[in-house]
Design an enzyme around this catalytic site. Sequence first.
Site, mmCIF file in Angstrom:
data_model
loop_
_atom_site.group_PDB
_atom_site.id
_atom_site.type_symbol
_atom_site.label_atom_id
_atom_site.label_comp_id
_atom_site.label_asym_id
_atom_site.label_seq_id
_atom_site.Cartn_x
_atom_site.Cartn_y
_atom_site.Cartn_z
ATOM 1 N N ASP A 230 0.982 -1.167 -0.112
ATOM 2 C CA ASP A 230 0.158 -0.042 -0.139
ATOM 3 C C ASP A 230 0.981 1.237 -0.129
ATOM 4 O O ASP A 230 2.098 1.036 0.192
ATOM 5 C CB ASP A 230 -0.882 0.072 1.291
ATOM 6 C CG ASP A 230 -2.031 0.847 1.073
ATOM 7 O OD1 ASP A 230 -1.984 1.956 0.143
ATOM 8 O OD2 ASP A 230 -2.966 1.051 1.984
HETATM 9 C C1 BGC Z 1 -4.959 3.629 0.064
HETATM 10 C C2 BGC Z 1 -5.025 2.470 -1.101
HETATM 11 C C3 BGC Z 1 -4.885 3.209 -2.353
HETATM 12 C C4 BGC Z 1 -3.381 3.936 -2.368
HETATM 13 C C5 BGC Z 1 -3.007 4.469 -3.652
HETATM 14 C C6 BGC Z 1 -3.537 4.204 -0.041
HETATM 15 O O1 BGC Z 1 -3.629 5.363 1.044
HETATM 16 O O2 BGC Z 1 -4.765 2.914 1.283
HETATM 17 O O3 BGC Z 1 -6.158 1.882 -1.131
HETATM 18 O O4 BGC Z 1 -4.664 2.326 -3.702
HETATM 19 O O5 BGC Z 1 -3.426 4.820 -1.192
HETATM 20 O O6 BGC Z 1 -3.912 5.847 -3.923
#
Ligand code: BGC
Length: 750
Positions: A230
Amino acid sequence: MLDVDRLLGELTLPEKAALTSGSSFWYTTPVQRLGIPRVMVSDGPHGLRAQPGEGDHVGLGGSVPATCFPTASAIASAWNPDLLRRIGQALAQEARAINLSVILGPGINMKRSPLCGRNFEYFSEDPFLAGELAVGIVDGIQSRGVGTSVKHYAANNQETDRLRVDVRADERTLREIYLPAFERVVKATQPWTVMCAYNKVNGTSCSENTWLLTTVLREEWGYSGLVVSDWGAVYHRVAALLAGLDLEMPPALGRSPQAVVAAVEAGKVPAEVLDARVRTVLELVAKGMPVLELDESFDADEHHALAREAAGESIVLLRNDGVLPLAADARIAVVGEFARTPRFQGTGSSQVNPTRVDALLDELRAVHGEVPFAAGYGIGSTADDSALRAEAERVAGAADTVVMVIGLPAADESEGFDRTHLDLPANQLSALRAVAAVNPDVVVVLVNGSTVVLGDVTPHARALVEAWLGGQAAGGAIADVLTGAVNPSGRLAETVPHRLEDNSSYLNFPGDPQVVRYGEGVFIGYRGYDKCHQDVAFPFGYGLSYTSFELSGLRVATRGSVAGGDLGATVTVTVTNTGALDGAEVVQVYVQDVQSSVARPVRELKGFAKVSVPAGGSRQVTIELDQRAFAFWSTRHHDWVVEAGDFTIAVGPHSRDLPLTETVTVEAPSLAAPLDRDSTLQEWMNDPLGRQLVESEVKNGQPAAVLDDELVDVIGTMPMSTLANFTGMSLDHDALDRITDAWREQTHAR
Ligand code: BGC
């Protein structure tokens, strides 16, 4: 195409290290001298949030226009994996149109608590339902040559301190509740990527968790795709690399690649490990490359129409005394700012820049002519509330029926924080009371991403329509349901409780600083409410239709055996549409282990099918159950096990209305622990051979007290090795050794 084997031989160590991090916020690292391009990844899940080019470096700024489909809470209520498959194909087409290789979704975490700020991005409180829906959307996207990222692996069930919180959950809870949706989608579809979560699980960050990333995901489930972090979930690049994390996003440029090079040079990371991670990255790039060459577009009108159909199928009719569908000539009034200013998606990384947005008010006016409207309440601001209420009373008083839209403002639920209560805003509830006082014919439409309590709403609502955050076409879809153009067929994918305190996670959510204990174990959602015999406002699986259905003729045919590992059952049932309108029913199959050696849920969803049945017609439905449908995760056997005995197969329209049941008796090898010196007297007496051996020792002169049933009730829970010290009422140590040896020999001989 990339020749991955050749490239692995030609890449230098620094190039390999660089490949295991991105090159910028949304791109993998290119290696121009070897013809390795960069591919782009972007959010997800219910529409694209893509910033082609270098973006704004924190990734939250404006993105290219895209269709905003219903959020996960909404679409899950459709209980229709095929619909998700079609949405997946549309999402993939939008990705192809902007040369985007991987969509960062779906989010398939469990709704452990209704308070989780990100619940609108997740499907359900039930792992089986979430897994089936995930298969639908991943299949749909990947069938069009675009990748997915199932997220957030694993146990990311709250926003509070999400980057640091340590989730303490026992293995059975993880295996039965928090992992199965991932397991299902990984085994069925091999998602191009799996996104590891921010949090820790049992002391180790997901990005460094070898058990999660390697043992379970790759070795047990056979995952062959790429694990991406993530955004910002890598805390120690080298530890993450060793644990099984292939790609760090966004890159810690100037740090991570250097750390990887140094670790390989120092022998802390074997070259083969780095090669394995690089191979996975190159394989992803190879899969994503064809998209880079495309010059395609998508049909925004067609996708909007699909978004409307999907939103319509997601709407759950919770209550209806006959006021819906609205009569074509009804004099209706619309109250509620949300009817004019739609709330249709959540805030955070999933926020789409929609191609267009339909407002319910406009859509109802398109059908019913110039419908009077009053805002009734302010969103966020409550300054003008009394004037707004007075206007709403005036408008409502002059109508036959009032359609009143209430819900959660964007500020109340979002990625990044959890809610602290389940209430609707007080100013909206006062507006509802005021409107209902002047006109009791109120149809309430709810727009909210996660569950709200409805005790103050239901008494004022002749009909109650849960529309969730239904995406950019939700306004039209709600109008379709209100007017009867669409017969509602949504069913709740999460329970609506009476009170927050009834939810089993209540005592342990969001936990203490940096740690949360999943004390309720496997009993989340309906598993908790059912086990504690809690009354709920609207049960899991619930939803009404404008027609009526009857289920009949349940047949359950079992096959295979637990010993052979292929136990299964075919469940057949007939659905009859007994009303006057065509409609769709969701047949739900729950399995209950009547008696178990461990605490198990009262019932668990193990199969479902959504079937359209014309008015007056019947359809036969067949639902397959596999061995897992009967199993629980045994901590002692470290495996899925099925215990011999009776199982109830219960079928019906929702989790608390299961009119058809059949009991099947399953034979299975004994799961009892082997008897030894430390087994209790009761355990010895419950085992036929054990009892026989004890009885023969008594015949040989050991004290008979050990066979006295009343005494066994009192001392039966003591280990035999302890009892052997109590002369006169138990077997002595020599006798205990004899029977232990004999039991072992005879059971091995069997
Ligand atoms: C979120 C993800 C997301 C990623 C990219 C993170 O903060 O938890 O779900 O895909 O950011 O935006």
